[in-house]
Design an enzyme around this catalytic site. Structure first.
Site, PDB file in Angstrom:
ATOM      1  N   GLU A 320       0.973  -1.197   0.108  1.00 28.95           N
ATOM      2  CA  GLU A 320      -0.047   0.066  -0.191  1.00 28.95           C
ATOM      3  C   GLU A 320       0.752   1.341   0.091  1.00 28.95           C
ATOM      4  O   GLU A 320       0.944   2.108   1.006  1.00 28.95           O
ATOM      5  CB  GLU A 320      -1.082   0.037   1.352  1.00 28.95           C
ATOM      6  N   ARG A 360       3.134  18.883   9.093  1.00 26.55           N
ATOM      7  CA  ARG A 360       4.290  18.012   9.270  1.00 26.55           C
ATOM      8  C   ARG A 360       5.420  18.422  10.122  1.00 26.55           C
ATOM      9  O   ARG A 360       6.011  17.655  10.933  1.00 26.55           O
ATOM     10  CB  ARG A 360       4.570  17.172   8.104  1.00 26.55           C
ATOM     11  N   CYS A 391      -0.023  32.864  13.634  1.00 21.41           N
ATOM     12  CA  CYS A 391       0.331  33.228  14.873  1.00 21.41           C
ATOM     13  C   CYS A 391       0.482  31.996  15.722  1.00 21.41           C
ATOM     14  O   CYS A 391      -0.139  31.797  16.629  1.00 21.41           O
ATOM     15  CB  CYS A 391      -1.033  34.012  15.497  1.00 21.41           C
TER      16      CYS A 391
END
Length: 463
Positions: A320, A360, A391
């Site tokens: 996969e 990430r 912010c």
């Protein structure tokens, strides 16, 4: 080069994380091939191109930030995985990495299958014409509605993740007068060498049924007793961003051991084994991913050897890849807005995106590289931190990178290898508008996921 041999070396070394000191590259204008898609290059005028189109023109037409996906590279990687495993195995693209109707059509045309893990991903797959029998449904907490939609559509397999789900899927299938093909996801006690949050095969986590303690064996017993289920195999996934197959070897040994137990106890040889995905890509020049053919050969040899030892026929193998296909095919293009030097430390280069389009770095401490792509430069290397406009102090795109010291507002920067998870995990933090995804191929570019608008934000806000 030693640390002291570079005039700025000690200062760079002091601010970089321990063990991460890397001297600046000899040529800041060079593009490391392993982290960029295959049609990316730098033109004679110094402007980077993809699919033959300069990024300056792409920025003018589509704006920034934006994801640019190299369609020919994506298709080539699909074919490489398909050809490596051949007709006696199945390659399922992991839709969670990035999914759109255009991507589904490409997968269909290139002969790959698709796994989904939500009703939204299933809807996208079916809307784009992926045959239901080539779809697998994953997830640790599938709702009855999601299961019903999958069974009604006729998905090729549902991967069972708990004892409750075994009963849930069986009841839905029986109510609809169907017999659903299923696999049981097992945790094999292998902890891949990866970040804690993306290691998925040790026992203390939410996915699957453990081999240790007999949960997986009990799940097999229950599934085989239910008329609504056709148990066809065992599923295992050991983690993400993996660069060697040693973990898969241990996992395969344990999964084949379960297949042997099933045969000995029930007189049944299950015909499928899914070893999941998780193969890594190059985010930086230090990463060294394996090619699909090498992976396919290694996994096939491992499974064949283990089955021979157990006296079993070799089952049909599935894998996969998601990140391994789409990850390297795209980059994110930004415009520089502010350059802020902190004397004696580093320079902060702020771009017009950030954690809303790439979470990430903040979430996984992921490492990326970055390049000045709207021109070349002969300026000295400058230790930089590329940050976003949100912010949040953790709004970091590239934690440590060398950019030319003359980088300035209006320059275009590109971060490669952002095809996987960046758009999928994008958010509206600070009410930012999620960027578009633009497919580029053979000198033409087209939007496949449009940029959000302020009207989109207000349309959901019912006041």
């Amino acid at each position: 080069m030693s640390r002291s041999a570079h005039p700025a070396g000690p200062r760079y070394a002091d601010v970089l994380p321990e063990g991460h000191y890397t001297p600046p590259p000899s040529d800041l204008n060079a593009l490391e091939p392993k982290v960029w898609s295959r049609t990316v290059g730098r033109g004679e005028d110094g402007v980077v191109t993809v699919g033959g189109i300069p990024v300056t023109r792409l920025a003018e037409e589509f704006g920034t930030p934006a994801y640019f996906l190299d369609e020919s590279d994506f298709r080539a990687r699909c074919r490489a995985w398909r050809d490596a495993f051949g007709s006696d195995a199945d390659v399922f693209y992991a839709g969670k990495a990035f999914l759109s109707r255009a991507v589904v059509r490409w997968l269909h045309e290139e002969g790959l299958n698709l796994d989904v893990c939500s009703a939204g991903e299933l809807t996208t797959a079916l809307a784009a014409g992926m045959p239901a029998e080539r779809i697998a449904l994953h997830g640790n907490n599938k709702s009855t509605e999601e299961i019903t939609r999958a069974v009604e559509a006729g998905v090729g397999r549902i991967v069972l993740d708990s004892f409750q789900e075994i009963v849930r899927v069986a009841h839905v299938a029986e109510r609809l007068g169907k017999r659903q093909r299923v696999q049981i996801r097992v945790t094999v006690g292998v902890e891949a060498h990866t970040h804690e949050f993306i290691a998925t095969a040790h026992e203390d986590q939410k996915f699957g049924l453990a081999l240790a303690g007999g949960q997986a064996a009990e799940a097999v017993r229950r599934a085989l007793k239910l008329d609504g289920l056709e148990l066809v195999g065992i599923h295992s996934h050991i983690g993400s961003q993996i660069f060697d197959t040693s973990g898969f070897e241990v996992a395969a040994h344990r999964v084949v051991g379960l297949l042997k137990e099933v045969r000995d106890e029930h007189g049944v040889e299950l015909p499928e084994i899914d070893l999941g995905g998780g193969l890594g890509i190059a985010y930086t020049a230090d990463d060294d991913p394996r090619e699909p053919q090498e992976i396919a050969t290694a996994l096939r040899e491992i499974v064949t050897r283990e089955c021979a030892s157990a006296g079993l026929a070799v089952p049909r193998i599935s894998v996969e890849p998601g990140r391994a296909i789409v990850g390297p095919t795209a980059f994110t293009l930004y415009e520089v807005g502010t350059v802020k030097e902190l004397p004696g430390l580093r320079t902060y280069v702020s771009v017009d995106g950030g954690m809303s389009d790439n979470i990430r770095t903040a979430l996984y401490d992921a490492e990326y590289t970055v390049a000045l792509v709207s021109r070349t430069s002969t300026a000295a290397p400058m230790l930089s931190r590329v940050v976003g406009k949100h912010c949040e102090s953790g709004d970091i795109v590239v934690r440590d990178a060398f950019l030319p010291a003359d980088v300035a507002p209006g320059d275009l920067l590109a971060v490669p290898a952002t095809g996987a998870y960046c758009r999928s995990m994008a958010s509206n933090y600070n009410h930012a508008l999620r960027p578009p995804v633009v497919a580029v191929a053979d000198g033409a570019a087209r939007v496949i996921v449009r940029r959000e608008t302020e009207e989109d934000l207000l349309r959901l806000d019912v006041g």
